[in-house]
Design a protein around this motif. Structure first.
Motif: not given
Length: 378
Positions: A34-37, A39-46, A79-82
């Protein structure tokens, strides 16, 4: 030297350069998160963790199968969407990635793992913790972090044996991650004699918890366990303060166990009572954690959250298996991935037959003066 001879030599040199370029094999490594939305902090870090590993691999100038190889990141947003996640997984299959270091959310990872299995491409997650992910036992699914069984049990142990609390309320966000973690915690806590006085649920987009908290407050639990992410835990802490619930602990897993929680909680007093669990050792106790973090911060200032070192290791594991197999073909290198014995930044990584890590560790943390701080319970 005549002009024509100079042109001839230049043409030969250019041709040699082109031949050398043609010999370089591009190996694609995928990441979906999820690099948008919210939870983007997590997604970009990962994604940063994968990117950093690829830069390090390319700096080494690896050769596989007699060819110089260049690793290339292919990144997609779920975007944390299945649904978006499974579509992105199929896109990576169509792009012929050789492997993927991927997924923050269990709710995305579980259905997407079948897509990767069906196209025969291995995926390694450094964050999705629901135990259901590895239940099929596919040779394409791996995890390099403790799962929710370990985290839920660790928190239940803390409640019963360390804090010696008698009663808890349980709230989850109905996602595969939140509900799964809450279920493990509840089962383990009850096993150890802790009474669960309330079981409530919300959703992963909610910001108003006043009705749930008011109901819970009337039952006077010693702690609230929240299965979900920091984006909801922050407002929950603020609303606990509004209701005068400043003494109750808020417990949770890795989804709330991030520095960002302090910002979202905006100085709410109950932040002082948060106890949360991460899969893996704290950075200071990882074999290469401290030095790696310095390099990460230099490349990506202010972006570190939790999981990037695990995604770094996941990427390195894929490359290590390819190197040992002398092939980037998944059919050839997957057996080498199954037998990994890799000294990573986070830990020494070996896999069980179902793709779970052998001997995973975990860390409990609290927030002291707004700073996430590992707890020393030994």
């Amino acid at each position: 030297m005549t002009i024509s001879r100079k042109l001839f030599i230049a043409a030969v040199v250019a041709g040699m350069g082109s031949a050398a370029m043609a010999q370089e094999q591009v190996i694609k490594i995928g990441h979906i998160g999820p690099v948008s939305g919210p939870q983007a902090h997590f997604g970009k870090d990962n994604e940063n963790g994968v990117r950093m590993a690829i830069e390090d691999l390319n700096a080494k100038g690896m050769e596989i199968g007699g060819k110089k190889v260049k690793f290339q990141l292919v990144a997609e947003d779920d975007a944390a969407d299945p649904k978006q996640g499974t579509a992105a997984s199929q896109k990576l299959c169509d792009d012929k990635v050789a492997g993927a270091a991927t997924f923050l959310n269990s709710g995305v990872a579980i259905p997407s793992s079948k897509v990767f299995h069906d196209c025969g491409i291995p995926m390694i997650t450094g964050a999705a913790t629901n135990p259901e992910l590895t239940k099929p036992g596919w040779n394409t699914t791996y995890r390099v972090i403790a799962n929710d069984n370990a985290l839920g049990a660790a928190l239940a142990d803390y409640v019963a044996k360390v804090a010696k609390l008698k009663t808890v309320a349980v709230v989850d966000d109905r996602t595969a991650y939140g509900q799964g973690l809450a279920s493990v915690f509840k089962k383990e806590a009850e096993k150890q004699g802790v009474k669960v006085v309330a079981s409530e649920f919300t959703n992963d987009k909610a910001t108003d918890f006043m009705a749930i908290l008011t109901s819970i407050k009337a039952k006077k639990p010693d702690a609230i366990f929240y299965g979900g992410m920091y984006g909801q835990a922050g407002p929950m802490l603020r609303q606990m303060a509004q209701l005068g619930m400043n003494e109750a602990k808020l417990l949770g897993g890795d989804g709330i166990c991030v520095p960002e929680l302090a910002k979202v909680a905006a100085g709410a007093k109950p932040l002082e009572n948060v106890v949360c669990a991460d899969g893996g050792a704290s950075l200071g106790k990882m074999p290469g954690g401290s030095e790696w973090k310095k390099r990460y911060d230099a490349k990506f200032p202010g972006q570190f959250q939790v999981y990037s070192p695990y995604f770094y290791d996941a990427t390195m594991l894929l490359a290590d298996a390819m190197k040992r197999a002398n092939s980037w073909d998944p059919k050839v290198y997957i057996p080498f991935l199954q037998k990994a014995d890799y000294a990573g930044v986070t830990s020494r990584i070996q896999f069980e037959a179902n793709g779970e890590m052998k001997n995973p560790s975990y860390t409990l943390s609290q927030f002291i003066n707004g700073t996430k701080t590992p707890m020393d319970l030994k």
